[in-house]
Write a protein that holds these residues in place. Structure first.
Motif, mmCIF file in Angstrom:
data_model
loop_
_atom_site.group_PDB
_atom_site.id
_atom_site.type_symbol
_atom_site.label_atom_id
_atom_site.label_comp_id
_atom_site.label_asym_id
_atom_site.label_seq_id
_atom_site.Cartn_x
_atom_site.Cartn_y
_atom_site.Cartn_z
ATOM 1 N N ARG A 18 -6.666 0.719 -5.557
ATOM 2 C CA ARG A 18 -5.946 1.364 -6.689
ATOM 3 C C ARG A 18 -6.640 1.259 -7.963
ATOM 4 O O ARG A 18 -6.108 1.751 -9.243
ATOM 5 N N ASN A 19 -7.983 0.603 -8.065
ATOM 6 C CA ASN A 19 -8.683 0.533 -9.245
ATOM 7 C C ASN A 19 -7.788 -0.269 -10.346
ATOM 8 O O ASN A 19 -8.112 -0.032 -11.750
ATOM 9 N N TRP A 20 -7.210 -1.366 -10.026
ATOM 10 C CA TRP A 20 -6.664 -2.238 -11.146
ATOM 11 C C TRP A 20 -7.754 -3.041 -11.565
ATOM 12 O O TRP A 20 -8.228 -3.738 -10.773
ATOM 13 N N PRO A 21 -7.734 -3.590 -13.059
ATOM 14 C CA PRO A 21 -8.380 -4.397 -13.533
ATOM 15 C C PRO A 21 -7.886 -5.655 -13.010
ATOM 16 O O PRO A 21 -6.675 -6.010 -12.963
ATOM 17 N N ARG A 22 -8.781 -6.721 -12.764
ATOM 18 C CA ARG A 22 -8.367 -8.055 -12.291
ATOM 19 C C ARG A 22 -7.577 -8.801 -13.099
ATOM 20 O O ARG A 22 -6.531 -9.313 -12.603
ATOM 21 N N ARG A 48 0.752 -1.121 0.132
ATOM 22 C CA ARG A 48 -0.058 -0.089 0.028
ATOM 23 C C ARG A 48 0.890 1.249 -0.130
ATOM 24 O O ARG A 48 0.536 2.345 -0.582
ATOM 25 N N SER A 49 1.871 1.167 0.531
ATOM 26 C CA SER A 49 2.665 2.489 0.717
ATOM 27 C C SER A 49 3.825 2.521 -0.257
ATOM 28 O O SER A 49 4.618 3.866 -0.587
ATOM 29 N N LEU A 50 3.709 1.831 -1.363
ATOM 30 C CA LEU A 50 4.632 1.835 -2.693
ATOM 31 C C LEU A 50 4.099 2.932 -3.431
ATOM 32 O O LEU A 50 2.790 3.204 -3.649
ATOM 33 N N PRO A 51 5.091 3.802 -4.044
ATOM 34 C CA PRO A 51 4.463 4.993 -4.805
ATOM 35 C C PRO A 51 4.265 4.533 -6.250
ATOM 36 O O PRO A 51 5.165 4.774 -7.161
ATOM 37 N N LEU A 52 3.315 3.668 -6.490
ATOM 38 C CA LEU A 52 3.000 3.235 -7.833
ATOM 39 C C LEU A 52 2.610 4.195 -8.863
ATOM 40 O O LEU A 52 1.778 5.287 -8.535
ATOM 41 N N PRO A 53 2.971 4.007 -9.889
ATOM 42 C CA PRO A 53 2.264 5.150 -10.832
ATOM 43 C C PRO A 53 0.681 5.139 -10.890
ATOM 44 O O PRO A 53 0.006 4.154 -10.603
ATOM 45 N N ASP A 54 0.078 5.917 -11.607
ATOM 46 C CA ASP A 54 -1.506 6.205 -11.450
ATOM 47 C C ASP A 54 -1.964 4.933 -12.341
ATOM 48 O O ASP A 54 -3.100 4.377 -12.118
ATOM 49 N N GLU A 55 -1.324 4.651 -13.582
ATOM 50 C CA GLU A 55 -1.774 3.595 -14.447
ATOM 51 C C GLU A 55 -1.304 2.387 -13.795
ATOM 52 O O GLU A 55 -0.186 2.189 -13.317
ATOM 53 N N PRO A 56 -2.139 1.138 -13.967
ATOM 54 C CA PRO A 56 -1.648 -0.149 -13.317
ATOM 55 C C PRO A 56 -0.683 -0.808 -14.314
ATOM 56 O O PRO A 56 -0.689 -0.418 -15.696
ATOM 57 N N GLY A 57 0.214 -1.519 -13.640
ATOM 58 C CA GLY A 57 1.052 -2.387 -14.482
ATOM 59 C C GLY A 57 0.593 -3.815 -14.414
ATOM 60 O O GLY A 57 -0.667 -4.050 -14.715
ATOM 61 N N ILE A 58 1.518 -4.681 -14.068
ATOM 62 C CA ILE A 58 1.059 -6.190 -13.897
ATOM 63 C C ILE A 58 1.768 -6.633 -12.398
ATOM 64 O O ILE A 58 2.893 -6.192 -12.376
ATOM 65 N N ILE A 104 -3.594 -8.340 -0.944
ATOM 66 C CA ILE A 104 -3.039 -7.581 -1.699
ATOM 67 C C ILE A 104 -3.611 -7.411 -2.948
ATOM 68 O O ILE A 104 -3.931 -6.189 -3.486
ATOM 69 N N ARG A 105 -4.384 -8.442 -3.368
ATOM 70 C CA ARG A 105 -5.207 -8.106 -4.677
ATOM 71 C C ARG A 105 -6.412 -7.239 -4.505
ATOM 72 O O ARG A 105 -6.736 -6.537 -5.159
ATOM 73 N N ARG A 106 -7.185 -7.626 -3.167
ATOM 74 C CA ARG A 106 -8.200 -6.618 -2.984
ATOM 75 C C ARG A 106 -7.440 -5.108 -2.682
ATOM 76 O O ARG A 106 -8.356 -4.203 -3.632
ATOM 77 N N HIS A 107 -6.588 -4.958 -2.258
ATOM 78 C CA HIS A 107 -5.938 -3.481 -2.248
ATOM 79 C C HIS A 107 -5.940 -3.046 -3.555
ATOM 80 O O HIS A 107 -6.163 -1.921 -4.054
#
Length: 259
Positions: A238-242, A207-217, A230-233
């Protein structure tokens, strides 16, 4: 009553099936890397021509099994492959719990013979990803090391791996590679005796990682309940596609057969 002929035919049939399914190898090297980590190198001509991609695992025949349980291949246990080169397969075995797999890991010696199934599993890096996120526990480290090594030099990587103590950490980012790959943000967290199941500390580290706004893999491996958290988070916060979250549950308390 079963005839001697039928018993002989049954043994011959089993032998033919085993020869098609299992490959003979022997233990070449055993090295203690930490309190619960052992490096085991398996070699054998049967490994020539076998294919492998980073992230896959191998299933070893660590003991026979009662016929009612598994007539053909015996007792199998699963281990991620750290490296594989022609006729040498390197495993780093995390020794935990009791049972046939733990017994084999503790007693394996150079010269021991055993059988294995060919590498399998679909955990693999997606080279086209914008960036890569890895999260897991001790049991995920051995998969993640080869996957990280397989990434291109310009890949952007975020990783959080949780182990009980620094002694159980495998170096996933050798200094020479880390210097050449400034886009890596890789670190460990330590439980210090707390349970690895449903690990809130690992969830918080992600949760504390400064990830980019767009999802990665994301590649999530290890204890099943922690993976779910973690998947739920990622999906809900973060609104990542499943479809951008790849999971590989290796274990969870009270259950077998998750590999």
């Amino acid at each position: 009553m079963r005839s001697a002929f039928s018993t002989k035919e049954e043994k011959n049939m089993k032998s033919r099936l085993v020869d098609r399914l299992l490959l003979p190898v022997h233990v070449d090297t055993v090295e203690q890397l930490g309190p619960r980590l052992r490096r085991v190198i398996l070699t054998g001509s049967a490994l020539a021509g076998v294919t492998w991609h980073p992230g896959q695992h191998v299933r070893l025949q660590v003991a026979p099994a009662p016929p009612a349980l598994d007539w053909i291949v015996g007792t199998l246990r699963t281990y991620s492959i750290w490296d594989f080169d022609d006729q040498a397969m390197e495993l780093i075995v995390f020794d935990h719990g009791e049972g046939p797999g733990a017994g084999w890991a503790r007693t394996a010696r150079p010269g021991d013979e055993l059988m294995l199934l060919k590498p399998q599993g679909n955990l693999a890096v997606q080279s086209e990803a914008r960036y890569h996120l890895f999260a897991g526990d001790e049991t995920a480290q051995v998969s993640y090391g080869p996957m990280l090594r397989a990434l291109p030099d310009d890949a952007q990587v975020f990783a959080r791996v949780e182990v009980d103590s620094p002694a159980e950490r495998i170096d996933l980012t050798p200094k020479q590679r880390q210097a050449a790959r400034p886009g890596w943000n890789v670190d460990w967290t330590y439980r210090q005796g707390r349970s690895a199941a449903s690990s809130q500390s690992l969830v918080e580290a992600v949760r504390s990682l400064p990830l980019p706004d767009e999802p990665g893999i994301a590649y999530l491996a290890g204890e099943a309940r922690t993976i779910q958290l973690i998947r739920r988070h990622l999906v809900e916060e973060r609104n990542w596609p499943r479809r951008h979250v790849r999971t590989k549950p290796f274990w969870t308390p009270g259950r077998k057969g998750l590999d």
